[in-house]
Write a protein that holds these residues in place. Structure first.
Motif, PDB file in Angstrom:
ATOM      1  N   ALA A   1       0.851  -1.201   0.000  1.00  0.00           N
ATOM      2  CA  ALA A   1       0.000   0.000   0.000  1.00  0.00           C
ATOM      3  C   ALA A   1       0.887   1.251   0.000  1.00  0.00           C
ATOM      4  CB  ALA A   1      -0.923  -0.001   1.206  1.00  0.00           C
TER       5      ALA A   1
ATOM      6  N   ILE B   1       1.990   1.799  -3.493  1.00  0.00           N
ATOM      7  CA  ILE B   1       0.920   2.357  -4.337  1.00  0.00           C
ATOM      8  C   ILE B   1       0.728   3.842  -4.032  1.00  0.00           C
ATOM      9  CG2 ILE B   1      -1.581   2.252  -4.781  1.00  0.00           C
ATOM     10  CD1 ILE B   1      -1.276  -0.859  -4.403  1.00  0.00           C
ATOM     11  N   ASN B   2       0.785   4.180  -2.743  1.00  0.00           N
ATOM     12  CA  ASN B   2       0.641   5.601  -2.373  1.00  0.00           C
ATOM     13  C   ASN B   2       1.773   6.433  -2.944  1.00  0.00           C
ATOM     14  OD1 ASN B   2      -1.692   5.302  -0.958  1.00  0.00           O
ATOM     15  ND2 ASN B   2      -0.675   4.942   1.000  1.00  0.00           N
TER      16      ASN B   2
ATOM     17  N   THR C   1       1.420   6.683  -6.755  1.00  0.00           N
ATOM     18  CA  THR C   1       0.267   7.484  -7.190  1.00  0.00           C
ATOM     19  C   THR C   1       0.546   8.970  -6.988  1.00  0.00           C
ATOM     20  OG1 THR C   1      -1.153   5.648  -6.536  1.00  0.00           O
ATOM     21  CG2 THR C   1      -2.233   7.738  -6.977  1.00  0.00           C
TER      22      THR C   1
ATOM     23  N   THR D   1       0.742  10.965 -10.364  1.00  0.00           N
ATOM     24  CA  THR D   1      -0.469  11.733 -10.683  1.00  0.00           C
ATOM     25  C   THR D   1      -0.540  13.051  -9.934  1.00  0.00           C
ATOM     26  OG1 THR D   1      -1.830  10.848  -8.896  1.00  0.00           O
ATOM     27  CG2 THR D   1      -1.710   9.529 -10.919  1.00  0.00           C
TER      28      THR D   1
ATOM     29  N   PRO E   1      -3.079  12.033  -3.950  1.00  0.00           N
ATOM     30  CA  PRO E   1      -2.934  10.837  -3.121  1.00  0.00           C
ATOM     31  C   PRO E   1      -3.741   9.685  -3.687  1.00  0.00           C
ATOM     32  CG  PRO E   1      -3.917  12.686  -1.885  1.00  0.00           C
ATOM     33  CD  PRO E   1      -3.806  13.111  -3.303  1.00  0.00           C
ATOM     34  N   ALA E   2      -3.339   8.465  -3.333  1.00  0.00           N
ATOM     35  CA  ALA E   2      -4.079   7.277  -3.778  1.00  0.00           C
ATOM     36  C   ALA E   2      -5.473   7.328  -3.179  1.00  0.00           C
ATOM     37  CB  ALA E   2      -3.350   6.018  -3.331  1.00  0.00           C
ATOM     38  N   THR E   3      -6.444   6.851  -3.930  1.00  0.00           N
ATOM     39  CA  THR E   3      -7.840   6.925  -3.482  1.00  0.00           C
ATOM     40  C   THR E   3      -8.217   5.741  -2.612  1.00  0.00           C
ATOM     41  OG1 THR E   3      -8.476   5.695  -5.426  1.00  0.00           O
ATOM     42  CG2 THR E   3      -8.567   8.112  -5.573  1.00  0.00           C
TER      43      THR E   3
ATOM     44  N   TYR F   1      -5.598  -0.801  -7.479  1.00  0.00           N
ATOM     45  CA  TYR F   1      -4.953  -0.767  -8.785  1.00  0.00           C
ATOM     46  C   TYR F   1      -5.556   0.359  -9.591  1.00  0.00           C
ATOM     47  CZ  TYR F   1      -3.953  -5.227  -6.925  1.00  0.00           C
ATOM     48  OH  TYR F   1      -3.569  -6.201  -6.071  1.00  0.00           O
ATOM     49  N   PRO F   2      -4.763   1.003 -10.434  1.00  0.00           N
ATOM     50  CA  PRO F   2      -5.294   2.120 -11.214  1.00  0.00           C
ATOM     51  C   PRO F   2      -6.485   1.646 -12.049  1.00  0.00           C
ATOM     52  CG  PRO F   2      -2.925   1.891 -11.510  1.00  0.00           C
ATOM     53  CD  PRO F   2      -3.370   0.704 -10.728  1.00  0.00           C
TER      54      PRO F   2
ATOM     55  N   LEU G   1       1.433   4.722 -14.354  1.00  0.00           N
ATOM     56  CA  LEU G   1       1.214   4.391 -12.937  1.00  0.00           C
ATOM     57  C   LEU G   1       1.120   2.879 -12.743  1.00  0.00           C
ATOM     58  CD1 LEU G   1       0.699   5.199 -10.043  1.00  0.00           C
ATOM     59  CD2 LEU G   1      -1.704   5.624 -10.631  1.00  0.00           C
TER      60      LEU G   1
ATOM     61  N   ILE H   1       3.782   0.720 -10.520  1.00  0.00           N
ATOM     62  CA  ILE H   1       3.361  -0.109  -9.389  1.00  0.00           C
ATOM     63  C   ILE H   1       3.722  -1.566  -9.660  1.00  0.00           C
ATOM     64  CG2 ILE H   1       1.339  -1.006  -8.158  1.00  0.00           C
ATOM     65  CD1 ILE H   1       0.057   1.802  -8.532  1.00  0.00           C
TER      66      ILE H   1
END
Ligand code: GKR
Ligand code: MG
Length: 429
Positions: free
Chosen positions: A85, A88-89, A92, A96, A99-101, A105-106, A113, A117
Motif C-alpha cells: 500500500a 501504491i501511495n 500514485t 499523478t 494521493p491514492a484513493t 490498482y489504477p 502508474l 506499481i
C-alpha cells in the motif's frame, strides 16, 4: 501505511532501490507498426533490504518508464517490503500528483502508474518471498499447476537489420513466405516443444497471412493457432475475413483497432476475440463487457499493475465469463520467471501464454537461459522468483543501453530505413 509498526519492527526494511536500464539484441521482427530495432530496452529493478536480501523486477526501459521508476525508487527506502500500500501511495502521488484513493490498482488507463506499481510490486514480492524462504508462487497463494504452457510466437522477419548493429545476424534467417513461417514453427516446436502457435500479423495483406495460417494448419494439424494483426484490419476487412478464420484459430487477437470495432465484429461471430490493446486496465472492463467486445483478455503483469492485479483480473474474468491468456513483449528471464510464477497460480489460465523469449539471445540472470520442456516452463525453483542477477551481464547490457542510441521503441522509424514512405497508421488493410 501498511501493517502497524510493532508488527513490522522485527522485519528488515528497504534500504536501497536500484533501477538499471539495459538494452539487449533483438531480431528484425515485423509487425503492423514496422520492424523491431536492433536493441530492445528494459529496466532491471533491485529492491534491497537492510539484511542484504535483494528482490528483483524487470519492466520497460523507455524514457517515460525510467523517469517514473526513478521518481518512485527513493521513496521506497525505509518502507517495509510488505508495505505494498505504501508503494501504491508513493507511486500514485509521484505520478499523478494526487494521493491514492484507496483503490488498489489504477482503474483508468494511467499506464505509467500501473507499470510503475507493477514493476516495484514484483520486486517487493520477490523480496518478501526471499525473506520468508518461499517460492513466489507460494506467497501468491500457491501454484495450481506445476508447469505453465507457452505458445510459439511466430513472426515474419528480415534476415538481418538494415544497419550493422555490431553483432552477428540472429540464427533464424529471413521469414517472409508461408514455407519460411512453417520452417520457423517447426524449428521452434522442435527446440521448445510448444503446443500452440501464434502468428504475428498485420504485416502483409490479410489473405496472404491467412494463407500462412493454412500452411501452419497443414503442417501442425493438432496445434491450436492464433493470429494477431494488432488492430491492423479495418472493421469491414475483418468482417470479410471471418469465414476464413472461424474454425481455424482458437481466438482472433486485436483484429481491429478500437473497442467499438471489436464490439461490432464480435456481434457477427462466435470466434472469440482477444486483446492486449483495447482492454488494458480495470477501468476498461465495464465497457468491454457492455459491448461484448472481447472474450479473451491477455493479462500482463507489467501493465495491469503487478502480480496481484493479474490474479484479480483473472478472478474478474472468471466471474464475468471472460477467458484469460497472457501477453508478452521482448523480455528477459526476470520477466519470464514472474510471468511463470503468477501463471502457475491462476486456475482459469485458459490458453498457453505468449512469450518472446525464444527470440532473445542475451540474458541478465545468473542461472542462464530458462529452459522450456514440452512447451512448458516450471516456476524457477528456490526462494522468490528463483532467479538471481548476473552482475557482469547486467553491467554489459547497461553499457549497451548507454551506447545503442535507442531511448524509446520506434518500430516505424526503423521500418523507414527500408521504406522511407512507411506509415504505421492503423488500420492498414
Ligand atoms: O513484439 O512486435 C512485437 C509485438 O507486436 C508486441 O509489440 C505486442 O505488444 O506481442 C504483442 C502483442 O501481442 O500484441
Ligand atoms: Mg497482441
Amino acid at each position: 501505511m501498511g501493517a502497524p509498526a510493532d508488527h513490522q519492527s522485527r522485519l528488515p526494511r528497504i534500504s536501497d532501490v536500484r533501477v538499471t536500464p539495459i538494452a539487449f539484441r533483438d531480431p528484425p521482427l515485423l509487425n503492423v507498426a514496422g520492424v523491431h530495432e536492433p536493441f530492445a530496452l528494459r529496466s532491471i529493478l533491485e529492491v534491497e533490504a537492510e539484511d542484504g536480501t535483494i528482490g528483483l523486477g524487470e519492466s520497460y526501459g523507455d524514457t517515460a518508464t525510467l523517469a517514473a521508476l526513478a521518481a518512485v525508487a527513493p521513496q521506497l527506502v525505509g518502507l517495509s517490503p510488505w508495505d505494498l500500500a505504501g508503494l501504491i501511495n508513493a507511486a500514485t502521488l509521484s505520478i499523478t500528483g494526487s494521493p491514492a484513493t484507496g483503490a488498489p490498482y489504477p482503474a483508468v488507463a494511467d499506464k505509467t502508474l500501473a507499470v510503475t506499481i507493477g514493476a516495484f510490486e514484483v520486486a517487493m514480492l520477490d523480496l518478501q518471498a526471499r525473506l520468508l524462504g518461499l517460492p513466489l508462487h507460494a506467497l501468491l497463494g500457491g501454484a495450481v499447476r506445476e508447469r505453465v504452457p507457452f505458445a510459439a510466437y511466430l513472426f515474419y522477419k528480415f534476415a538481418h537489420h538494415r544497419d550493422d548493429p555490431g553483432y552477428p545476424a540472429d540464427p533464424w534467417g529471413e521469414a517472409l513466405s508461408d514455407a519460411d513461417l512453417v520452417a520457423q514453427a517447426q524449428r521452434m516446436v522442435r527446440a521448445y516443444g510448444f503446443g500452440s502457435l501464434k502468428l504475428k500479423a498485420g504485416v502483409f495483406p490479410p489473405e496472404r497471412e491467412i494463407a500462412t495460417l493454412h500452411a501452419l494448419r497443414h503442417a501442425f494439424p493438432d496445434h491450436p493457432l492464433r493470429i494477431d494483426p494488432n488492430g491492423g484490419w479495418s472493421l469491414s476487412t475483418a468482417k470479410r475475413l471471418l469465414p476464413q478464420l472461424e474454425g481455424v484459430v482458437e481466438y482472433l487477437e486485436d483484429p481491429v483497432p478500437t473497442l467499438a470495432d471489436m464490439g461490432q465484429l464480435a456481434a457477427e461471430t462466435t470466434l472469440p476475440l482477444a486483446t492486449n490493446m483495447v482492454t488494458v486496465a480495470f477501468g476498461h472492463l465495464p465497457e468491454t463487457l457492455r459491448l461484448g467486445a472481447v472474450q479473451v483478455v491477455l493479462s500482463d503483469h507489467h501493465y495491469w499493475g503487478g502480480l496481484r492485479a493479474t490474479q484479480r483480473l483473472a478472478d474478474l474474468a472468471r466471474v464475468f465469463g471472460l477467458k484469460i491468456a497472457m501477453h508478452s513483449n521482448s523480455h528477459l528471464g526476470i520477466s519470464l520467471a514472474a510471468m511463470t510464477h503468477v501463471a502457475a497460480t491462476i486456475p482459469n489460465l485458459d490458453y498457453a501464454c505468449d512469450t518472446h523469449y525464444p527470440w532473445q539471445e542475451d540474458e541478465v540472470i545468473a542461472e542462464g537461459r530458462l529452459a522450456f520442456a514440452h512447451g512448458t516452463l516450471a516456476p524457477p525453483p528456490g526462494p522468490g522468483l528463483g532467479v538471481t542477477l548476473d552482475r557482469t551481464a547486467l553491467a554489459a547490457l547497461h553499457q549497451t543501453y548507454l551506447t545503442c542510441g535507442i531511448r524509446v521503441r520506434d518500430d516505424a522509424k526503423e521500418m523507414r530505413k527500408y521504406d522511407p514512405s512507411w506509415s504505421s497508421a492503423r488500420p492498414r488493410f
